[in-house]
Design a protein around this motif. Structure first.
Motif, PDB file in Angstrom:
ATOM      1  N   ASP A 163     -18.097  20.889 -14.379  1.00 13.42           N
ATOM      2  CA  ASP A 163     -17.911  22.186 -14.626  1.00 13.42           C
ATOM      3  C   ASP A 163     -18.968  22.949 -15.021  1.00 13.42           C
ATOM      4  O   ASP A 163     -19.036  24.119 -14.781  1.00 13.42           O
TER       5      ASP A 163
ATOM      6  N   ASN B 109     -21.021  30.382 -11.303  1.00 14.08           N
ATOM      7  CA  ASN B 109     -20.156  31.448 -10.894  1.00 14.08           C
ATOM      8  C   ASN B 109     -20.891  33.012 -12.137  1.00 14.08           C
ATOM      9  O   ASN B 109     -19.766  33.890 -12.294  1.00 14.08           O
TER      10      ASN B 109
ATOM     11  N   GLU C  29     -13.749  29.205  -6.719  1.00 10.82           N
ATOM     12  CA  GLU C  29     -13.093  27.728  -7.554  1.00 10.82           C
ATOM     13  C   GLU C  29     -11.603  27.829  -6.471  1.00 10.82           C
ATOM     14  O   GLU C  29     -12.055  26.146  -6.197  1.00 10.82           O
TER      15      GLU C  29
ATOM     16  N   ASN D  14     -13.779  26.663  -3.170  1.00 12.04           N
ATOM     17  CA  ASN D  14     -14.486  24.936  -3.162  1.00 12.04           C
ATOM     18  C   ASN D  14     -13.230  23.760  -3.329  1.00 12.04           C
ATOM     19  O   ASN D  14     -13.473  23.079  -2.506  1.00 12.04           O
ATOM     20  N   LYS D  15     -12.628  24.084  -3.922  1.00 11.23           N
ATOM     21  CA  LYS D  15     -11.507  23.066  -3.949  1.00 11.23           C
ATOM     22  C   LYS D  15     -10.427  22.927  -2.674  1.00 11.23           C
ATOM     23  O   LYS D  15     -10.573  21.547  -2.079  1.00 11.23           O
TER      24      LYS D  15
ATOM     25  N   LEU E 240     -20.693  24.688 -12.485  1.00 10.92           N
ATOM     26  CA  LEU E 240     -19.457  25.885 -11.645  1.00 10.92           C
ATOM     27  C   LEU E 240     -19.740  26.955 -12.335  1.00 10.92           C
ATOM     28  O   LEU E 240     -20.098  28.257 -12.227  1.00 10.92           O
TER      29      LEU E 240
END
Length: 135
Positions: free
Chosen positions: A2, A9, A21, A24-25, A5
């Protein structure tokens, strides 16, 4: 993860962060699915010939035993019991069980399936006893 990320971001709007996100997922999931499909196909390609030849031989053995049982089962109680046992032993779950194969999904003992060999010998004995050809 996290924290990484959040650092990546930094400076982007909240909507753009969510979109990034999600991408990416989605990319991660697509990679996993693609890898699984490739590995599944490779496993199928490797295992199909072995499974097909085992299945063919099982079918022959069951067919011979079924015929012998139909003809001689009323008189030969051992044959009748062996036929019933063969139906159990030669089920697909037993024949293609992980315990039978090595890590490369090959038969570890000279390409011979131990359950199959056992029943080939037993059916051979019955064929000799009743003067039946196994071909």
């Amino acid at each position: 993860d996290d924290e990484i990320l959040n650092n990546e971001n930094a400076g982007y709007s909240r909507d753009l962060q969510k979109l990034r996100e999600q991408h990416n997922k989605r990319g991660y999931l697509d990679g996993i699915v693609s890898s699984k499909e490739t590995n599944l196909q490779d496993g199928f390609n490797v295992g199909f010939p072995t499974g097909a030849s085992i299945g063919f031989e099982v079918g022959k053995l069951i067919g011979i035993l079924q015929s012998l049982n139909y003809r001689y089962g009323k008189e030969d109680e051992t044959l009748k019991k062996d036929y019933e046992q063969a139906i159990k032993d030669l089920k697909i779950g037993n024949m293609l069980s992980k315990q039978v194969f090595d890590n490369e999904f090959a038969l570890p003992t000279d390409d011979k399936h131990p359950i199959l060999v056992q029943w080939q010998d037993k059916v051979g004995e019955y064929c000799s006893k009743y003067n039946i050809s196994r071909t």
